[in-house]
Design a protein around this motif. Structure first.
Motif, mmCIF file in Angstrom:
data_model
loop_
_atom_site.group_PDB
_atom_site.id
_atom_site.type_symbol
_atom_site.label_atom_id
_atom_site.label_comp_id
_atom_site.label_asym_id
_atom_site.label_seq_id
_atom_site.Cartn_x
_atom_site.Cartn_y
_atom_site.Cartn_z
ATOM 1 N N HIS A 74 24.181 30.330 50.304
ATOM 2 C CA HIS A 74 24.516 31.479 49.449
ATOM 3 C C HIS A 74 23.547 31.525 48.279
ATOM 4 O O HIS A 74 22.697 30.645 48.141
ATOM 5 N N ASP A 78 22.695 27.125 41.783
ATOM 6 C CA ASP A 78 22.623 25.689 42.119
ATOM 7 C C ASP A 78 22.150 25.466 43.558
ATOM 8 O O ASP A 78 21.892 24.327 43.954
ATOM 9 N N HIS A 79 22.009 26.561 44.339
ATOM 10 C CA HIS A 79 21.530 26.459 45.728
ATOM 11 C C HIS A 79 20.185 27.158 45.947
ATOM 12 O O HIS A 79 19.656 27.116 47.046
ATOM 13 N N ASP A 170 30.659 24.649 49.304
ATOM 14 C CA ASP A 170 31.146 25.739 48.442
ATOM 15 C C ASP A 170 32.237 26.603 49.078
ATOM 16 O O ASP A 170 32.451 27.743 48.665
ATOM 17 N N HIS A 201 36.293 26.596 45.061
ATOM 18 C CA HIS A 201 35.845 25.445 45.866
ATOM 19 C C HIS A 201 37.072 24.667 46.354
ATOM 20 O O HIS A 201 38.057 24.551 45.619
ATOM 21 N N HIS A 223 29.235 18.225 47.282
ATOM 22 C CA HIS A 223 29.440 19.186 46.183
ATOM 23 C C HIS A 223 30.536 18.676 45.246
ATOM 24 O O HIS A 223 31.515 19.350 44.941
HETATM 25 ZN ZN LIG Z 1 27.401 25.281 44.621
#
Ligand SMILES: [Zn+2]
Ligand SMILES: [Zn+2]
Length: 253
Positions: A74, A78-79, A170, A201, A223
């Motif tokens: 996604h 952070d990705h 996630d 999450h 995560h």
């Molecule tokens: Zn994340």
């Protein structure tokens, strides 16, 4: 096939800047978590899932000299925030193949306009070739990959199944139809943020509920935030076939 956990931390990473709780102050290297990403290696090719802000550090730590592309779960920062650091790969090969849903590609085009533009590109800017994927199997080189659509709060994002390994990060909800794709797994990687409920999450209990439902041979949690607790303490509470992933962990299937 080999999976290397490049990062197993939530969006802040662990330690969190300025935090003085026991996890953030821990001397155990397994309590230090870069942002979530994995390296997936077959004999002849290597892909990375996600490209967060720690991408450069992760490539160096895992001694990666070649990748065949990046698959995104996604668009959250952070990705994706490490996309500029693909330059060594794009300079070597001309471009780096990216695989993602249309909303991810559109988001990246806005945030990294200088990478996607074909006009007046500045010297040294990374180059990419994007492939839009939908919720239907696709091929990486000769390997079939099955997307798994999961909810991340209100967002529809993708996990992926490669042979008998599935990687989901996630997620906060997975429909029964998508859970069907998680049958007969050797390894399930799934996110587990913390002990308390979280709106976008899975917390530890929800991750364990999924594992109990789809019954992989082994499961690894990723995560992870500093609020889950110390690696060694939490590990002792888990069922025999469930493990906390940590940065640098490799699993072979
Ligand atoms: Zn994340
Ligand atoms: Zn996210």
């Amino acid at each position: 096939m080999k999976i290397t956990f490049l990062g197993t931390g939530t969006s802040h990473g662990v330690p969190v800047i300025g935090c003085t709780d026991e996890v953030c102050l821990s001397n155990n290297s397994k309590d230090n978590r870069l942002r979530t990403s994995v390296l997936v290696e077959w004999d002849d090719f290597t892909f990375v899932i996600d490209c967060g802000p720690d991408f450069r550090q992760q490539m160096l730590a895992a001694n990666v000299s070649d990748i065949n592309g990046i698959i995104f779960t996604h668009f959250h920062a952070d990705h994706t925030a490490g996309l500029d650091d693909i330059r060594p790969f794009s300079q070597k090969y001309g471009y780096v193949p990216l695989f993602a849903q249309i909303d991810v590609i559109n988001n990246l085009k806005e945030r990294f306009e200088y990478i996607f533009t074909t006009e007046n590109k500045y010297w040294g800017a990374p180059s990419i070739k994007s492939t839009i994927i939908e919720n239907t199997p696709f091929n990486l080189e000769n390997k079939e990959v099955i997307p798994i659509k999961v909810k991340h709060g209100k967002l529809d994002i993708f996990g992926y199944r490669f042979d008998d390994i599935a990687y989901i990060t996630d997620a906060s909800f997975i429909s029964d139809i998508e859970k069907e794709k998680l049958q007969n797994l050797d390894v399930l990687v799934v996110n587990a943020l913390r002990i308390d409920f979280h709106p976008t999450h899975f917390n530890l209990q929800k991750a364990l509920d999924l594992i109990d439902k789809v019954k992989p041979k082994k499961a690894y949690l990723t995560h992870i935030s500093h609020k889950l607790g110390l690696h060694d303490t939490v590990s002792k509470l888990l069922p025999d076939n469930v493990f906390l992933a940590y940065d640098g962990l490799q699993i072979k299937v």
